[in-house]
Design a protein around this motif. Structure first.
Motif, mmCIF file in Angstrom:
data_model
loop_
_atom_site.group_PDB
_atom_site.id
_atom_site.type_symbol
_atom_site.label_atom_id
_atom_site.label_comp_id
_atom_site.label_asym_id
_atom_site.label_seq_id
_atom_site.Cartn_x
_atom_site.Cartn_y
_atom_site.Cartn_z
ATOM 1 N N ALA A 196 0.847 -1.188 0.000
ATOM 2 C CA ALA A 196 0.000 0.000 0.000
ATOM 3 C C ALA A 196 0.883 1.238 0.000
ATOM 4 C CB ALA A 196 -0.913 0.008 1.222
ATOM 5 N N ILE A 197 0.515 2.232 -0.790
ATOM 6 C CA ILE A 197 1.181 3.534 -0.769
ATOM 7 C C ILE A 197 0.296 4.443 0.084
ATOM 8 C CG2 ILE A 197 2.152 5.404 -2.128
ATOM 9 C CD1 ILE A 197 3.401 2.634 -2.644
ATOM 10 N N VAL A 198 0.872 4.975 1.168
ATOM 11 C CA VAL A 198 0.079 5.598 2.222
ATOM 12 C C VAL A 198 0.572 7.011 2.525
ATOM 13 C CG1 VAL A 198 -0.785 5.270 4.584
ATOM 14 C CG2 VAL A 198 -0.123 3.286 3.214
ATOM 15 N N VAL A 199 -0.367 7.913 2.784
ATOM 16 C CA VAL A 199 -0.045 9.272 3.233
ATOM 17 C C VAL A 199 -0.878 9.573 4.471
ATOM 18 C CG1 VAL A 199 0.541 10.107 0.922
ATOM 19 C CG2 VAL A 199 -1.820 10.305 1.755
ATOM 20 N N LYS A 200 -0.520 10.648 5.197
ATOM 21 C CA LYS A 200 -1.333 11.089 6.329
ATOM 22 C C LYS A 200 -2.685 11.581 5.824
ATOM 23 C CE LYS A 200 0.168 13.500 9.750
ATOM 24 N NZ LYS A 200 0.786 14.585 10.571
ATOM 25 N N ALA A 211 5.227 10.040 2.331
ATOM 26 C CA ALA A 211 4.465 8.838 1.991
ATOM 27 C C ALA A 211 5.299 7.625 2.352
ATOM 28 C CB ALA A 211 4.118 8.811 0.504
ATOM 29 N N ILE A 212 4.635 6.532 2.644
ATOM 30 C CA ILE A 212 5.349 5.291 2.912
ATOM 31 C C ILE A 212 4.776 4.174 2.047
ATOM 32 C CG2 ILE A 212 5.880 5.943 5.284
ATOM 33 C CD1 ILE A 212 3.764 3.861 6.187
ATOM 34 N N GLY A 213 5.613 3.188 1.786
ATOM 35 C CA GLY A 213 5.175 1.953 1.168
ATOM 36 C C GLY A 213 5.256 0.869 2.218
ATOM 37 N N VAL A 248 -4.900 5.695 2.075
ATOM 38 C CA VAL A 248 -4.166 4.819 1.165
ATOM 39 C C VAL A 248 -4.431 5.294 -0.251
ATOM 40 C CG1 VAL A 248 -3.826 2.461 0.360
ATOM 41 C CG2 VAL A 248 -4.353 2.887 2.774
ATOM 42 N N LEU A 249 -3.358 5.657 -0.963
ATOM 43 C CA LEU A 249 -3.492 6.181 -2.321
ATOM 44 C C LEU A 249 -3.660 5.073 -3.352
ATOM 45 C CD1 LEU A 249 -0.792 9.013 -2.312
ATOM 46 C CD2 LEU A 249 -3.217 9.147 -1.704
ATOM 47 N N ALA A 250 -3.049 3.918 -3.075
ATOM 48 C CA ALA A 250 -3.152 2.796 -4.020
ATOM 49 C C ALA A 250 -2.699 1.527 -3.334
ATOM 50 C CB ALA A 250 -2.304 3.050 -5.263
ATOM 51 N N VAL A 251 -3.182 0.413 -3.823
ATOM 52 C CA VAL A 251 -2.728 -0.895 -3.354
ATOM 53 C C VAL A 251 -2.116 -1.645 -4.530
ATOM 54 C CG1 VAL A 251 -4.318 -1.091 -1.416
ATOM 55 C CG2 VAL A 251 -5.062 -1.834 -3.688
ATOM 56 N N THR A 252 -1.239 -2.602 -4.214
ATOM 57 C CA THR A 252 -0.505 -3.307 -5.277
ATOM 58 C C THR A 252 -1.115 -4.662 -5.606
ATOM 59 O OG1 THR A 252 1.044 -4.401 -3.764
ATOM 60 C CG2 THR A 252 1.613 -2.161 -4.506
#
Length: 341
Positions: free
Chosen positions: A141-145, A219-221, A238-242
């Motif tokens: 998951a690509i994640v931001v606050k 952002a974190i992965g 969550v901006l996107a999932v893989t």
């Protein structure tokens, strides 16, 4: 084939047969009447990271189910041994604990990646353990606050493309390791030179999440199972999932996949249980039987659902062959990123 396709690390953990007749150590040998003395002591499962990440959660799920169901009568405890994205404990496990049948380890693709990458690589890999079983698969998951100015993954990637040094990406593993690869993957497929992106490594998904919440990263992965509770609490987006398809998980149902965003890539994270390199045949047989029993329980199914993991169980020679194949795939990926050994 695209690198993103190859980064679909369908993973597996498993059972490696030792062809050494009668090679049990005295603590694990069968008794004279044929009954096994193993296990004689309580069992420790090591999560080679800090608390809160995928390895830690997996180890605690195994311990919880085994203890509650009494599938294993001896107590099973979890021990966190962080350092080097798992490489520090791996060195100990492959040497000082190589015949300790009562110490197991949870691992995932870094057991391959850390051994194959050039920078900060580990001399030890899966062949320095006894793979017992793959238990789950997870996705990145690509994640931001929650209050991040980046509303979409495209917003984030455009900012990186405009000025790579202005955006701090982070993950719970060292450069060239799993979190780094899944974090950099979208940028790579978006046409960004992965070597220019600013990536900061932390020791485990829990620490990476703390960095994000503390505004030390943009952002974190990380893995989906690490972020689900933070999504529910409203701390992150969550901006996107893989994953290959959208996930049917609370709070993540509408999160786009990379494919949905026109990025031709996916990344699957397997997790499994490993024994020491010189594990006795008696202990191997014991864990093959007990793990096969565990994954069929309602208690294990509940843990999968609670953590957002997909059930994927493999054991035996099939897994060992898979790990050998994955070595080749990861070598090609790291070569493309100029990070190979």
């Amino acid at each position: 084939m695209k690198i993103g396709k190859k980064l679909s690390l369908f993973a597996a953990s498993a059972f490696l047969l030792l062809n050494v007749a009668g090679c049990t150590n005295s603590s694990n040998a069968a008794t004279e009447n044929g009954e096994s003395e193993y296990p004689k002591n309580n069992i420790t499962i090591v999560a080679p990271s800090g608390a809160g990440g995928g390895w830690d959660l997996t180890a605690r799920a195994i311990s919880k189910v085994m203890n509650e169901t009494k599938i294993v009568e001896k107590a099973i405890t979890v021990e966190n041994q962080p350092g080097g994205g798992g490489a520090v404990f791996m060195a100990t496990y492959a040497t000082k604990e190589a015949s300790n049948d009562h110490m197991l380890m949870v691992k995932s693709p870094p057991i391959l990646i850390n051994n194959l990458k050039a920078e900060g690589n580990s001399p030890y890999g899966y062949k320095d353990t006894t793979p017992l079983a793959q238990l789950t698969k997870d996705f990145g998951a690509i994640v931001v606050k929650e209050d991040s100015p980046f509303e979409t993954l495209t917003d984030l990637l455009d900012a990186i493309k405009a000025d790579p040094t202005s955006i701090t990406l982070a993950g719970g593993s060292a450069p060239g390791s799993m979190d780094h690869l899944l974090t950099i993957l979208p940028a790579y497929e978006y046409g960004i030179d992965p070597k220019t992106a600013k990536y900061v490594s932390y020791d485990g998904g829990g620490e990476a999440m703390a960095a994000l919440l503390g505004s030390n990263a943009d952002a974190i992965g990380t893995d989906v199972s690490t972020v689900t509770s933070y999504v529910k609490s409203g701390d992150v987006r969550v901006l996107a999932v893989t994953s290959p398809e959208k996930l049917n998980l609370e709070g993540l149902e509408d999160v786009p996949t990379l494919y949905d965003l026109g990025i031709d890539a996916e990344f699957t994270i397997w997790r499994g249980l490993f024994g020491p390199k010189d594990m006795s045949p008696t202990a191997q047989e014991f864990w093959t039987e007990k793990l096969d029993e565990m994954v069929k329980t309602d208690e294990w199914t509940a843990e999968l659902e609670r953590n957002g993991w997909a059930n994927e169980y493999r054991s035996g020679e099939e897994f060992s062959e898979f790990l050998a194949e994955q070595e080749q795939v990861i070598t090609e990926i790291l070569t493309a990123l100029e990070m190979q050994k």
